[in-house]
Each structure stands twice: as structure tokens, then as C-alpha cells.
Design an enzyme around this catalytic site. Structure first.
Site, mmCIF file in Angstrom:
data_model
loop_
_atom_site.group_PDB
_atom_site.id
_atom_site.type_symbol
_atom_site.label_atom_id
_atom_site.label_comp_id
_atom_site.label_asym_id
_atom_site.label_seq_id
_atom_site.Cartn_x
_atom_site.Cartn_y
_atom_site.Cartn_z
ATOM 1 C CG HIS A 1 0.652 15.980 3.852
ATOM 2 N ND1 HIS A 1 0.883 16.247 2.517
ATOM 3 C CD2 HIS A 1 -0.223 14.953 3.890
ATOM 4 C CE1 HIS A 1 0.157 15.426 1.787
ATOM 5 N NE2 HIS A 1 -0.522 14.626 2.590
ATOM 6 C CB SER B 1 -1.037 0.037 1.118
ATOM 7 O OG SER B 1 -2.008 1.009 0.795
ATOM 8 C CB CYS C 1 -2.898 -4.677 1.585
ATOM 9 S SG CYS C 1 -3.640 -3.187 0.899
#
Length: 128
Positions: free
Chosen positions: A68, A63, A83
Site C-alpha cells: 500500500h 503465499s 510458507c
């Protein structure tokens, strides 16, 4: 719920602002976090904003990991989604928090898959 993946949303405060603004450092940190957790890195994309801040993603076979950063606030928003159950997203999340010298960390751990999302209480860790 039939769990298909595990998602950790991590809020990091009181981080080292120089590290939060260093695109090369953050990229290495995230790739290393993915590899340490046993993930297979597929793609890497990071962007440095002016005057400050970095956003980026490491796409893994299982995944992704994203960030940020807001150096002016000593804050970073991090997501680690994996996953299956072979990779533990907590390993990557912990490595990232330590690498950014976060003094306060809040995690929300979600199971993703076939069924409604159950949102647990956030877990706060303070390392002052």
C-alpha cells in the site's frame, strides 16, 4: 512453535514518490522481487488510486507479497509472507526497499504457524 511460514512486515519511509505512484513500476518490482527470492508467481493484482497511491498483491505458491503506497508521504507498507523455509522473505523485502529508494526501513519478522505469535522488536535500517 511449529513454524509454517515467515512473515516480514516492512515500513518504508522517504521513498521516491514518483515510483510509489507508478503502478507499472511497482507491479514489475514486486513480480521481480518474488522471482528473485525463488518464489513461483501465481496471480498479480494492482490498483491505482486517484489522485495518488497504489495497492497490490502478488500471490505466490508460497503465499504473498503486498503493498500500500502513499506517495504524498513518501511511505509504503509492505508485507512478504512465505510458507515453508525454501524462500527467504528477506530477499524480496530488501529488493523492494532498494527499488523504491527507501532511505528509512523498519522490519518486523514473525514466525507464523502452530502456536502463539512472538512479536520481536522492530529492526530499523537508515540508509541516508
Amino acid at each position: 512453535m511449529d513454524t509454517m511460514g515467515r512473515h516480514i512486515i516492512t515500513e518504508l519511509w522517504e521513498c521516491n514518490p514518483d515510483k510509489l505512484n507508478d503502478i507499472d513500476y511497482i507491479e514489475r518490482l514486486f513480480v521481480d522481487a518474488a522471482l528473485r527470492s525463488g518464489a513461483e508467481v501465481r496471480e498479480v493484482a494492482f490498483h491505482k488510486f486517484a489522485p495518488h497511491g497504489v495497492s497490490g498483491v502478488v500471490i505466490i505458491s508460497e503465499s504473498h507479497l503486498t503493498i500500500h503506497s502513499f506517495p504524498e508521504h513518501g511511505y509504503a507498507s509492505v508485507d512478504v509472507f512465505t510458507c515453508g523455509d525454501r524462500i527467504d522473505p528477506a530477499t524480496a523485502s530488501q529488493y523492494i526497499a532498494e527499488g523504491l529508494d527507501a532511505k528509512v526501513r523498519e522490519d518486523v519478522k514473525l514466525e507464523r504457524g502452530m502456536g502463539p505469535i512472538r512479536v520481536p522488536e522492530a529492526q530499523v535500517a537508515i540508509s541516508k
